[in-house]
Write an enzyme that holds these catalytic residues in place. Structure first.
Site, mmCIF file in Angstrom:
data_model
loop_
_atom_site.group_PDB
_atom_site.id
_atom_site.type_symbol
_atom_site.label_atom_id
_atom_site.label_comp_id
_atom_site.label_asym_id
_atom_site.label_seq_id
_atom_site.Cartn_x
_atom_site.Cartn_y
_atom_site.Cartn_z
ATOM 1 N N ASP A 126 0.811 -1.223 0.000
ATOM 2 C CA ASP A 126 0.000 0.000 0.000
ATOM 3 C C ASP A 126 0.843 1.271 0.000
ATOM 4 O O ASP A 126 2.030 1.259 0.322
ATOM 5 C CB ASP A 126 -1.008 -0.013 1.160
ATOM 6 C CG ASP A 126 -0.350 0.119 2.522
ATOM 7 O OD1 ASP A 126 0.129 1.215 2.829
ATOM 8 O OD2 ASP A 126 -0.335 -0.871 3.283
ATOM 9 N N LYS A 127 0.212 2.365 -0.388
ATOM 10 C CA LYS A 127 0.891 3.638 -0.612
ATOM 11 C C LYS A 127 1.681 4.100 0.602
ATOM 12 O O LYS A 127 2.781 4.660 0.471
ATOM 13 C CB LYS A 127 -0.153 4.706 -1.000
ATOM 14 C CG LYS A 127 0.420 6.071 -1.303
ATOM 15 C CD LYS A 127 -0.685 7.040 -1.687
ATOM 16 C CE LYS A 127 -0.125 8.430 -1.979
ATOM 17 N NZ LYS A 127 -1.206 9.386 -2.358
#
Length: 226
Positions: A98-99
């Site tokens: 994830d970011k």
């Protein structure tokens, strides 16, 4: 399989790019213009710009992804991993990170191997170093290891060990969306730093943040044997 998946698996272009080629009438199947999402068979004659699909050398890369980079092959999305790595050939990320997280992400143009890795995701180890927003006791480690109720189900047992007062090491054999963050939240902790350091036999050692290296032949063989 569908034409989009075939061209991606062969390392020619992304599924989205396939749609663009079809819309531009550049793809034919058995002498007829290809339709979006068309199903193709092994014996079909597929031409792009009236030429056979070129055979691409297989590429296998491990990237140390920085925080803020999004694991998507969609180039129109800001801060996407494809534009970040700027590799001269078509490659795509295998799975996601994830970011807000950093660390190891595999990238390739080998769709068959990527599918194999993702299909066996619940069987191979992924290791992370995680820092939370406050100190924790051994009950937290025990609870995380024994499985946590998130999103209507209980996570699989995993290995969790202490690094220091607010940081732990966790080895998962699952790939649920934001799993570690959701597990920690159940116990009242917020993850402030999450780094993936290993997938199966591939380690992040020696790769600076934002840098990458090619997988060794031995690493690729082991992935194929998953």
């Amino acid at each position: 399989m569908r034409i989009n998946k075939l061209l991606s698996n062969l390392g020619f272009c992304s599924r989205r790019e396939t749609n663009r080629l079809i819309e531009e009438n550049r793809v034919t199947v058995n002498g007829e213009l290809c339709e979006p999402g068309q199903w193709v068979e092994e014996g079909d004659v597929i031409l792009i710009d009236n030429k056979p699909i070129p055979v691409k050398d297989k590429i296998y890369i491990v990237l140390n992804k920085p925080v803020g980079i999004i694991c998507t092959a969609a180039k129109e999305i800001e801060n996407n991993i494809i534009n970040f790595i700027n590799y001269p050939e078509y490659i795509f990320p295998v799975g996601r990170l994830d970011k807000a997280s950093q660390g190891l992400i595999l990238m390739t143009n080998d769709g068959d191997l990527a599918n194999k890795i993702l299909e066996s995701e619940s069987e191979h180890e992924k290791e992370y170093i995680v820092t939370v927003n406050k100190t924790f006791d051994d009950d937290f480690l025990k609870g995380m290891a024994e499985g946590v109720e998130i999103r209507g189900g209980k996570t699989r047992h995993c290995k969790v060990t202490r690094v220091n007062e607010d940081t732990f090491r966790i080895i998962l054999t699952q790939g649920l969306n934001k799993q570690i963050r959701r597990m920690s939240k159940v116990f009242g902790y917020t993850v402030i730093r999450l780094e993936r350091i290993r997938i199966v036999n591939i380690k992040i050692d020696g790769i600076d943040i934002g840098k990458w290296r090619n997988l060794t032949e031995e690493e690729v063989v082991e992935l194929r044997n998953l």
